[in-house]
Design an enzyme around this catalytic site. Structure first.
Site, PDB file in Angstrom:
ATOM      1  CG  ASP A  89      -0.217  -0.073   2.547  1.00 52.71           C
ATOM      2  OD1 ASP A  89       0.875  -0.674   2.604  1.00 52.71           O
ATOM      3  OD2 ASP A  89      -0.722   0.475   3.542  1.00 52.71           O
ATOM      4  CD  GLU A 153       4.302   0.570   6.950  1.00 52.26           C
ATOM      5  OE1 GLU A 153       5.049   0.859   7.885  1.00 52.26           O
ATOM      6  OE2 GLU A 153       3.928   1.432   6.116  1.00 52.26           O
TER       7      GLU A 153
HETATM    8 ZN   LIG Z   1       6.817   2.395   4.057  1.00 48.78          ZN
END
Ligand SMILES: [Zn+2]
Length: 444
Positions: A89, A153
């Site tokens: 992401d 993340e």
């Molecule tokens: Zn990163």
């Protein structure tokens, strides 16, 4: 020796550029509201692993929020496994602010442009290119290598590494160490000096919610128990607080390396080291350590009231706090003091601080891999001021290092590109990264 000489093939050098560009073109924007879809990027990676005979497992806690895990068996069954992880992401990007569209993946004048070019589709692509080159050349690493391409993340990691650590620990069996983002990129504090900071720790996350209570009432009346005033006082104290210097082993090791490099005659081992004097002497290189010699607390959000002539009974603020390893108790005591008697505080979100040894065989091998391909570069350990997926994987007993090698031109402000505008990475830097990773991962 034959294997030593044989580096990544030319196909790997081509593929890393193509993969970086094509992964950027798959928009995996994570706004934190749950609308991110990593699945197309996960499938892109999984297809290319499978085509090289590496069997991928796709895992989702939430539909569309896909993670990919795969294991490459090593030649030494007694060796511990190594985790290599990267998130799929990216943070949002506003096309109006960019000179090229953030999801174009455009390759222009030897540079790949777009959101994720440095954080961290570059590393995702480098690892993919390396392991595919091994398949073509019949190379196997010494240690088992577990690859993890994660979702989420850039928000809570609940659909990504947190989910993998909670629910799929068996896939990481035998992993003792991990490498991932935010380290081993070249940093040029002044002309002629090239540093490669390798991350060996992260500050902890201590996001706080403050609630002030008071006496509600008319805005025209005297009110000595005004919740907004109480909150504002506490927020001002927290925001302007100077945290004391607390040197961790990693930060002290960084200071020692830098002091030696710049021939500064200060003994960095003494307990009462005057860090501010040393940082001053280090000049621009101090930027590597200055953010991590102290805890920090920044007020970021305020919420109170609904009408200008009404005093509310409650007011709320949020603080972005970051803590060094071993300072948790001191942090809590200081917050009790700074908030005062009328403001309550609690953890809104909390993640542990990490510290990895810098005198380990792994750190020595990471250092050697960088110095082999840039003999003029100086490796320096450092602590990340923020956090990564390594925090979640640490719950599985995995010690994390920040190692995404790139050799960058001196005039590129790499630090500013993280979550920044016009994120981009030179093709040469990707090629350097592939060579270093290929060498390190084979010999790890
Ligand atoms: Zn990163």
């Amino acid at each position: 020796m034959a294997e030593e000489v044989r580096g990544p093939d030319t196909t790997a050098l081509d593929e890393v550029v193509t993969f970086t560009s094509e992964l950027i073109r798959i928009d995996t924007t994570n706004r934190g509201g749950g609308d991110c879809r990593e699945r197309p990027a996960a499938e892109y990676v999984a297809e290319r692993l499978a085509a090289s005979g590496i069997e991928p497992t796709l895992l989702e806690r939430t539909p569309g929020r896909t993670n990919v895990v795969a294991r490459i068996p090593g030649t030494d069954p007694s060796a511990e496994a190594l985790l290599v992880h990267g998130h799929l992401d990216v943070v949002p990007a506003d096309p109006a602010e960019w000179t090229t569209h953030p999801f174009s993946g455009e390759i222009r004048d030897g540079v790949v442009w777009g959101r994720g070019a440095v954080d961290m589709k570059n590393m995702d692509a480098m690892v993919l290119a390396v392991v595919r080159s091994w398949a073509r050349q019949g190379i196997r690493p010494r240690r088992d290598i577990v690859l993890a391409y994660t979702a989420d993340e850039e928000a809570s990691a609940e659909d990504g590494s947190g989910f993998l650590a909670d629910r799929h620990a068996a896939l990481f069996e035998g992993c003792t160490e991990g490498i991932s983002e935010s380290g081993a990129f070249s940093f040029h504090p002044q002309p002629g000096t090239t540093l490669y900071p390798i991350a060996a720790g992260e500050r902890g996350t201590a996001w706080l919610k403050l609630t002030a209570h008071g006496r509600a009432g008319h805005g025209s009346k005297v009110n000595t128990a005004n919740a907004v005033t109480r909150l504002a006082d506490a927020v001002a104290r927290i925001g302007s607080h100077t945290w004391p210097v607390r040197l961790t082993a990693t930060v002290r090791a960084a200071l020692a390396e830098l002091a030696a490099l710049y021939a500064i005659d200060i003994d960095t081992r003494v307990p009462d080291l005057d860090v501010d004097v040393l940082l001053d002497k280090l000049g621009p290189a101090a930027a590597l350590v200055a953010p991590t010699v102290r805890n920090s607390t920044n007020p970021t959000m305020l919420d109170a009231g609904y009408k200008v002539n009404v005093i509310p009974g409650q007011a709320v603020a949020y603080i972005d706090g970051r803590t060094l390893p071993g300072t948790e108790e001191e942090f809590a005591e200081t917050m009790d003091e700074l908030t005062g008697p009328h403001v309550e505080w609690e953890f809104h979100h909390r993640e542990v601080a990490l510290e990895a040894p810098v005198d380990s065989p792994t750190f020595a091998k990471l250092r050697a891999a960088v110095e082999r391909f840039d003999p003029d570069g100086h490796v320096v350990p450092f602590t990340m001021s923020g956090g990564t997926d390594a925090k979640q994987f640490s719950r599985l007993g995995i010690t994390g290092y920040g190692f995404s090698p790139l050799r960058l031109p001196p005039d590129l402000d790499y630090g500013a590109l993280f979550h920044g505008v016009d994120e981009r990475v030179p093709v040469d830097a990707l090629h350097f990264g592939v060579r270093v990773l290929d060498h390190y991962l084979k010999s790890a």
